[in-house]
Design a protein around this motif. Sequence first.
Motif, PDB file in Angstrom:
ATOM      1  N   VAL A 203       0.763  -1.300  -0.087  1.00 25.31           N
ATOM      2  CA  VAL A 203      -0.026   0.008   0.053  1.00 25.31           C
ATOM      3  C   VAL A 203       0.875   1.287   0.203  1.00 25.31           C
ATOM      4  CG1 VAL A 203      -2.259  -0.991   0.962  1.00 25.31           C
ATOM      5  CG2 VAL A 203      -0.139  -0.106   2.546  1.00 25.31           C
ATOM      6  N   ALA A 204       2.259   0.899   0.235  1.00 26.00           N
ATOM      7  CA  ALA A 204       3.170   2.356   0.558  1.00 26.00           C
ATOM      8  C   ALA A 204       4.400   1.608   0.424  1.00 26.00           C
ATOM      9  CB  ALA A 204       2.672   3.337   1.509  1.00 26.00           C
ATOM     10  N   THR A 205       5.300   2.570  -0.114  1.00 31.45           N
ATOM     11  CA  THR A 205       6.581   2.301  -0.040  1.00 31.45           C
ATOM     12  C   THR A 205       7.423   3.428   0.649  1.00 31.45           C
ATOM     13  OG1 THR A 205       6.642   0.883  -2.088  1.00 31.45           O
ATOM     14  CG2 THR A 205       9.005   1.332  -1.158  1.00 31.45           C
ATOM     15  N   ILE A 206       8.098   3.372   1.865  1.00 29.35           N
ATOM     16  CA  ILE A 206       8.563   4.397   2.431  1.00 29.35           C
ATOM     17  C   ILE A 206      10.122   4.168   2.467  1.00 29.35           C
ATOM     18  CG2 ILE A 206       8.766   5.717   4.607  1.00 29.35           C
ATOM     19  CD1 ILE A 206       5.947   3.181   4.173  1.00 29.35           C
ATOM     20  N   GLY A 207      10.841   5.119   1.963  1.00 31.26           N
ATOM     21  CA  GLY A 207      12.348   5.239   1.950  1.00 31.26           C
ATOM     22  C   GLY A 207      12.802   3.863   1.346  1.00 31.26           C
ATOM     23  N   GLY A 208      12.132   3.228   0.256  1.00 31.39           N
ATOM     24  CA  GLY A 208      12.411   1.927  -0.196  1.00 31.39           C
ATOM     25  C   GLY A 208      11.731   0.847   0.335  1.00 31.39           C
ATOM     26  N   GLN A 209      11.276   0.954   1.607  1.00 29.91           N
ATOM     27  CA  GLN A 209      10.763  -0.089   2.424  1.00 29.91           C
ATOM     28  C   GLN A 209       9.331  -0.331   2.221  1.00 29.91           C
ATOM     29  OE1 GLN A 209      11.888   0.108   6.730  1.00 29.91           O
ATOM     30  NE2 GLN A 209      10.138  -0.961   7.127  1.00 29.91           N
ATOM     31  N   PRO A 210       8.916  -1.537   1.908  1.00 32.67           N
ATOM     32  CA  PRO A 210       7.519  -1.800   1.313  1.00 32.67           C
ATOM     33  C   PRO A 210       6.626  -2.130   2.604  1.00 32.67           C
ATOM     34  CG  PRO A 210       8.580  -3.925   1.133  1.00 32.67           C
ATOM     35  CD  PRO A 210       9.748  -2.694   1.261  1.00 32.67           C
ATOM     36  N   LEU A 211       5.449  -1.359   2.461  1.00 28.66           N
ATOM     37  CA  LEU A 211       4.326  -1.592   3.662  1.00 28.66           C
ATOM     38  C   LEU A 211       3.234  -2.406   2.959  1.00 28.66           C
ATOM     39  CD1 LEU A 211       3.190  -0.774   6.321  1.00 28.66           C
ATOM     40  CD2 LEU A 211       2.397   1.400   5.515  1.00 28.66           C
ATOM     41  N   THR A 212       3.129  -3.550   3.406  1.00 28.52           N
ATOM     42  CA  THR A 212       1.840  -4.498   3.057  1.00 28.52           C
ATOM     43  C   THR A 212       0.651  -4.214   3.849  1.00 28.52           C
ATOM     44  OG1 THR A 212       2.660  -6.193   4.551  1.00 28.52           O
ATOM     45  CG2 THR A 212       3.629  -6.025   2.317  1.00 28.52           C
ATOM     46  N   ALA A 213      -0.463  -4.683   3.204  1.00 27.91           N
ATOM     47  CA  ALA A 213      -1.812  -4.383   3.796  1.00 27.91           C
ATOM     48  C   ALA A 213      -2.134  -4.984   5.185  1.00 27.91           C
ATOM     49  CB  ALA A 213      -2.976  -4.272   2.855  1.00 27.91           C
ATOM     50  N   GLY A 214      -1.538  -6.411   5.222  1.00 27.62           N
ATOM     51  CA  GLY A 214      -1.658  -7.301   6.154  1.00 27.62           C
ATOM     52  C   GLY A 214      -1.901  -6.682   7.574  1.00 27.62           C
ATOM     53  N   PRO A 215      -0.651  -6.063   8.240  1.00 34.25           N
ATOM     54  CA  PRO A 215      -0.648  -5.496   9.199  1.00 34.25           C
ATOM     55  C   PRO A 215      -1.667  -4.253   9.576  1.00 34.25           C
ATOM     56  CG  PRO A 215       1.507  -5.711   8.563  1.00 34.25           C
ATOM     57  CD  PRO A 215       0.766  -5.864   7.417  1.00 34.25           C
ATOM     58  N   LEU A 216      -1.948  -3.672   8.585  1.00 33.74           N
ATOM     59  CA  LEU A 216      -3.134  -2.569   8.654  1.00 33.74           C
ATOM     60  C   LEU A 216      -4.394  -3.150   8.585  1.00 33.74           C
ATOM     61  CD1 LEU A 216      -1.761  -0.099   5.924  1.00 33.74           C
ATOM     62  CD2 LEU A 216      -1.438  -0.213   8.468  1.00 33.74           C
ATOM     63  N   ILE A 217      -4.672  -4.120   7.990  1.00 29.91           N
ATOM     64  CA  ILE A 217      -6.033  -5.047   7.936  1.00 29.91           C
ATOM     65  C   ILE A 217      -6.162  -5.317   9.578  1.00 29.91           C
ATOM     66  CG2 ILE A 217      -7.259  -7.124   7.494  1.00 29.91           C
ATOM     67  CD1 ILE A 217      -5.979  -6.823   4.426  1.00 29.91           C
ATOM     68  N   GLU A 218      -5.177  -5.926  10.321  1.00 25.74           N
ATOM     69  CA  GLU A 218      -5.266  -6.554  11.677  1.00 25.74           C
ATOM     70  C   GLU A 218      -5.867  -5.144  12.491  1.00 25.74           C
ATOM     71  OE1 GLU A 218      -5.564  -9.485  12.692  1.00 25.74           O
ATOM     72  OE2 GLU A 218      -5.682  -9.825  10.576  1.00 25.74           O
ATOM     73  N   ARG A 219      -4.875  -4.208  12.292  1.00 27.21           N
ATOM     74  CA  ARG A 219      -5.045  -3.096  13.279  1.00 27.21           C
ATOM     75  C   ARG A 219      -6.387  -2.274  12.972  1.00 27.21           C
ATOM     76  NH1 ARG A 219      -0.121   1.320  14.043  1.00 27.21           N
ATOM     77  NH2 ARG A 219      -1.410   2.593  15.800  1.00 27.21           N
ATOM     78  N   LEU A 220      -6.921  -2.345  11.820  1.00 26.38           N
ATOM     79  CA  LEU A 220      -8.283  -1.935  11.591  1.00 26.38           C
ATOM     80  C   LEU A 220      -9.506  -2.793  12.265  1.00 26.38           C
ATOM     81  CD1 LEU A 220      -7.506  -0.638   8.131  1.00 26.38           C
ATOM     82  CD2 LEU A 220      -8.447   0.707   9.772  1.00 26.38           C
ATOM     83  N   LYS A 221      -9.144  -4.054  12.326  1.00 27.80           N
ATOM     84  CA  LYS A 221     -10.225  -4.885  12.640  1.00 27.80           C
ATOM     85  C   LYS A 221     -10.986  -4.251  14.123  1.00 27.80           C
ATOM     86  CE  LYS A 221      -9.016  -9.149  10.818  1.00 27.80           C
ATOM     87  NZ  LYS A 221      -8.380 -10.666  11.205  1.00 27.80           N
ATOM     88  N   PRO A 222     -10.118  -4.033  15.172  1.00 28.64           N
ATOM     89  CA  PRO A 222     -10.979  -3.514  16.155  1.00 28.64           C
ATOM     90  C   PRO A 222     -11.560  -2.157  16.173  1.00 28.64           C
ATOM     91  CG  PRO A 222      -8.532  -3.443  16.699  1.00 28.64           C
ATOM     92  CD  PRO A 222      -8.716  -4.094  15.298  1.00 28.64           C
ATOM     93  N   ILE A 223     -10.971  -1.373  15.287  1.00 30.03           N
ATOM     94  CA  ILE A 223     -11.269   0.106  15.130  1.00 30.03           C
ATOM     95  C   ILE A 223     -12.762   0.003  14.196  1.00 30.03           C
ATOM     96  CG2 ILE A 223     -11.005   2.113  13.771  1.00 30.03           C
ATOM     97  CD1 ILE A 223      -7.981   1.750  14.252  1.00 30.03           C
ATOM     98  N   ILE A 224     -12.928  -0.750  13.113  1.00 29.98           N
ATOM     99  CA  ILE A 224     -14.213  -0.932  12.357  1.00 29.98           C
ATOM    100  C   ILE A 224     -15.168  -1.681  13.193  1.00 29.98           C
ATOM    101  CG2 ILE A 224     -14.904  -1.994  10.435  1.00 29.98           C
ATOM    102  CD1 ILE A 224     -12.295  -1.546   9.218  1.00 29.98           C
ATOM    103  N   TYR A 225     -14.672  -2.540  13.931  1.00 29.42           N
ATOM    104  CA  TYR A 225     -15.703  -3.475  14.882  1.00 29.42           C
ATOM    105  C   TYR A 225     -16.324  -2.306  15.887  1.00 29.42           C
ATOM    106  CZ  TYR A 225     -17.809  -6.220  18.368  1.00 29.42           C
ATOM    107  OH  TYR A 225     -18.613  -6.719  19.686  1.00 29.42           O
ATOM    108  N   LYS A 226     -15.436  -1.787  16.385  1.00 34.58           N
ATOM    109  CA  LYS A 226     -16.135  -0.578  17.462  1.00 34.58           C
ATOM    110  C   LYS A 226     -16.978   0.348  16.772  1.00 34.58           C
ATOM    111  CE  LYS A 226     -14.876   2.770  20.974  1.00 34.58           C
ATOM    112  NZ  LYS A 226     -13.528   3.573  21.586  1.00 34.58           N
ATOM    113  N   MET A 227     -16.732   1.052  15.561  1.00 33.35           N
ATOM    114  CA  MET A 227     -17.530   1.844  14.824  1.00 33.35           C
ATOM    115  C   MET A 227     -18.910   1.031  14.315  1.00 33.35           C
ATOM    116  SD  MET A 227     -14.584   3.367  12.270  1.00 33.35           S
ATOM    117  CE  MET A 227     -15.631   4.780  11.694  1.00 33.35           C
ATOM    118  N   ARG A 228     -18.806  -0.137  13.927  1.00 35.80           N
ATOM    119  CA  ARG A 228     -20.127  -0.839  13.741  1.00 35.80           C
ATOM    120  C   ARG A 228     -21.029  -1.047  14.834  1.00 35.80           C
ATOM    121  NH1 ARG A 228     -20.073  -1.715   8.306  1.00 35.80           N
ATOM    122  NH2 ARG A 228     -18.091  -2.329   7.202  1.00 35.80           N
TER     123      ARG A 228
END
Length: 515
Positions: A203-228
């Motif tokens: 989802v982004a590359t920072i200073g040549g370092q790739p950032l994959t969606a997996g950790p973000l998906i996990e981090r978003l789970k409790p946030i989205i659950y709380k909102m719903r």
Amino acid sequence: MKSTIGPLILIVALWSAAPAQTSKRRGAVRKPTVPPPQAQPVAQPTPANNSARPPAAPVSLVVVNGQTLTTADLESALRQEIESLDDKIANARRSVLDLQINTTLLQVEAKKRRIDSHRLYELEVSNRIPAATPAQIKKFVDDNKDQFAGVDQNIINQQVAAYLHDDAENKLADDLVNRLRRSNPVVMGVDINSPNLNPASVVATIGGQPLTAGPLIERLKPIIYKMRLEAYEATKQRADQLVDNMLLLEEAKRRQVGPEEIVRAEISDKVRPPTDAEVTQFYNENKSRISGDLNSVRNQIATYLQNESQQRFEKDLSARLRKGADIRWLISEPPQLVQNISVDDDPARGEAIAPVTVVEFTDFQCPACAAMHPVLEEVLKSYGNKVRFVVRDFPLNQHENARKAAEAANAANAQGKFFEYIAVLFKNQKALDVPSLKKYASDLGLDRAKFDAALDRGVYAAEVEKDVQDGELYGVGSTPTIFINGVQLTVLSADGLKQAIDAAAANRARANGSQ
């Protein structure tokens, strides 16, 4: 029948002498995570203008005696909140992505300087925050005097000083992020809001370092659950009121009386002020959780008891009206969020194969954690080896000694005295400076040479930071936060803890029986 009782502030005063403490960084962002800059946000697709959208089709909520209530029957403000939920979730995804990019930028820069990211944050932000001067505080108060009417001047000064401190910290953090973005290219990848996003997608590359969606998906789970969950609860609460109103009108029509007569007979005429004896009894039964003596809280307790009595009569009337009604709910609560909470190699008691695992994220300088500690000890003692208890660190930013205290607890754990040591920490929260931490080690008979060396060299700093990062991944934003078999405990009390443990044990038994 719309309830005349709103949320009781008194409940906070009476039942939460030490409420759960939350990190002061905006958006629950904690050091060394730097908040996203306001001046130069990450480029992301922006949601369409809500005002240009056609109104959403009404959603059916409940059928009452053949009549369907929909979201069109809700107040416009609540209906708009529900209809904008998807946009809010999309914004949450973008915000979490921004936060992770900034965290990675901080880590990349820290690695260049051969220090950890927490130390970098201290050097560039924490240590540069100027103290608010009396003149600055006075000017802020004068500019906002309407907001401080009737508030004690000392409290005003404390609140304004804290606000100015946080504001200065935010500006320094934003400046740091902007500088890091200029020196480390950020290239955006797959849109974080793409449908069915693959965890392996970059989802982004920072200073040549790739950032994959997996950790973000996990981090978003409790946030989205709380909102719903919050959206569901607000909708269900209002729909319940509409159902009661409808049934009340039907009952009034059947009796050929006005609905207000039923309310008066079933509720208003039955509610009475509590006696002095009832107020005194309530105080004596709960004084350990009440701030202040009986005389100072007498009126609050009386109001609380009277409101509680009214609520009981309202519930009784609602139950009688619903007894013969045909009610079919068309909405349901979001499925309970169960997370895979890592226990890492953290301090623990109980069998590793126990059917129930309780994981607490705690802060040794947090009053709420100190209040919850004896509750945990007492409840868990009754379960023996049927429950495993794991403690993980989550020092809050506003507690200057919490992080070092967590390191000290880890050093005590290395010598087999973790639970004895943290009991001392919770009893001495006003004395958690390094000399005191070392004294407590002596009091418990620990090897001071080993303990002091570990504490002075920061041997366990990375371990504490790992717990913090994991906690943020699981949606921890305050302390204490407790998970029972991966489900967050919502009622921080002895009864709430027992009920959650029993439910987890029953679920595990059913799962084992079906295998």
